[in-house]
Design a protein around this motif. Sequence first.
Motif, short mmCIF file in Angstrom:
data_model
loop_
_atom_site.label_atom_id
_atom_site.label_comp_id
_atom_site.label_asym_id
_atom_site.label_seq_id
_atom_site.Cartn_x
_atom_site.Cartn_y
_atom_site.Cartn_z
N GLN A 192 -41.76 118.28 44.88
CA GLN A 192 -42.61 117.77 45.97
C GLN A 192 -43.43 116.56 45.51
O GLN A 192 -43.63 115.60 46.26
CB GLN A 192 -43.53 118.88 46.46
N PHE A 193 -43.89 116.63 44.28
CA PHE A 193 -44.68 115.53 43.72
C PHE A 193 -43.86 114.24 43.65
O PHE A 193 -44.31 113.17 44.06
CB PHE A 193 -45.19 115.91 42.34
N LEU A 194 -42.62 114.34 43.14
CA LEU A 194 -41.77 113.16 43.03
C LEU A 194 -41.49 112.56 44.40
O LEU A 194 -41.44 111.33 44.57
CB LEU A 194 -40.46 113.53 42.33
N GLU A 195 -41.31 113.44 45.38
CA GLU A 195 -41.07 112.96 46.74
C GLU A 195 -42.31 112.28 47.30
O GLU A 195 -42.23 111.22 47.94
CB GLU A 195 -40.64 114.11 47.64
N SER A 196 -43.47 112.88 47.02
CA SER A 196 -44.72 112.36 47.57
C SER A 196 -45.06 110.98 47.04
O SER A 196 -45.63 110.15 47.75
CB SER A 196 -45.87 113.32 47.26
N PRO A 201 -35.13 108.13 44.46
CA PRO A 201 -34.31 109.33 44.76
C PRO A 201 -33.19 109.56 43.78
O PRO A 201 -32.91 110.72 43.41
CB PRO A 201 -33.79 109.04 46.17
N GLU A 202 -32.54 108.50 43.31
CA GLU A 202 -31.41 108.68 42.41
C GLU A 202 -31.82 109.16 41.02
O GLU A 202 -30.98 109.61 40.24
CB GLU A 202 -30.62 107.36 42.29
N LYS A 203 -33.12 109.10 40.72
CA LYS A 203 -33.60 109.52 39.40
C LYS A 203 -34.26 110.91 39.42
O LYS A 203 -34.59 111.45 38.37
CB LYS A 203 -34.61 108.51 38.86
N ARG A 204 -34.47 111.46 40.61
CA ARG A 204 -35.26 112.69 40.71
C ARG A 204 -34.59 113.88 40.02
O ARG A 204 -35.24 114.65 39.31
CB ARG A 204 -35.54 113.02 42.18
N ALA A 205 -33.28 114.06 40.24
CA ALA A 205 -32.60 115.22 39.66
C ALA A 205 -32.66 115.19 38.14
O ALA A 205 -32.96 116.21 37.49
CB ALA A 205 -31.15 115.26 40.14
N LYS A 206 -32.42 114.01 37.55
CA LYS A 206 -32.48 113.89 36.09
C LYS A 206 -33.89 114.14 35.58
O LYS A 206 -34.09 114.84 34.57
CB LYS A 206 -32.00 112.51 35.66
N THR A 207 -34.87 113.60 36.27
CA THR A 207 -36.27 113.80 35.85
C THR A 207 -36.65 115.27 35.91
O THR A 207 -37.32 115.79 35.01
CB THR A 207 -37.20 112.96 36.73
#
Length: 241
Positions: A192-196, A201-207
């Motif tokens: 939720q934080f990364l989205e906020s 978006p393309e880096k969120r899963a890896k992070t």
Amino acid sequence: MSEQTPVVVIVDAQTPGNVGTIARSMKNFGFSELLLVDPPELDPDGEAYGFAGQAREDVLPNARETTFEAVLEAYHTVGFTAVTNEDETSHVRFPFKTPRELAESLAERSGPTALVFGREPTGLHNEELAQLDEICAIPASESYPVLNLGQAATIALYELRNVTLGETQLPDRTGSVADPADVERFHEHVAQFLESIEYAPEKRAKTQRLVRRLLGRAKPTGQELVTLRGVMRQAVTRNRE
């Protein structure tokens, strides 16, 4: 006193304060019987009692005067000395145990044992060391291996504390590991934080995988996760302002 608990013997101490220091260390680490060979005068109003802390109430006033010969006859004796530049051809001090090695061997033996510490300026004489059953030495710097009498006894008695106190249980210094459900809630909060903050978006899963691996190694406590979630909430709030 248990037969397993070694007595402490101080030979020809020159300074009453060192006698008091050793008595205090004995109290700290579970030793209670103190024998004195050629002791200085121990004035109840002097430095020996001043340095003894709570040992002035039992260890020091109950100390008994004896002779070196009497100690040899009654106990398995361990003499303490410094590590010097001598080698295995010098049979007075070799072979020797370190205090930690001595603790392991004493835990396995039965019968009365005496830990013998020598005078301040010179330590135990070679003639005295030659009559003892074992030698224990505290490894120190080659350039200055000589320890103060009270200092040496304190180090040795600390290392031997398991003989008197058993395995000392330390309080938990790390805190309890967070419940798995709390960890999963934290990872949801990370997403939720990364989205906020509109993280790419393309880096969120890896992070998120990196954060999961990091927390897996760190084993955070519940309180640590609460704090981190608070930091993220505040960051989101500031980002919206």
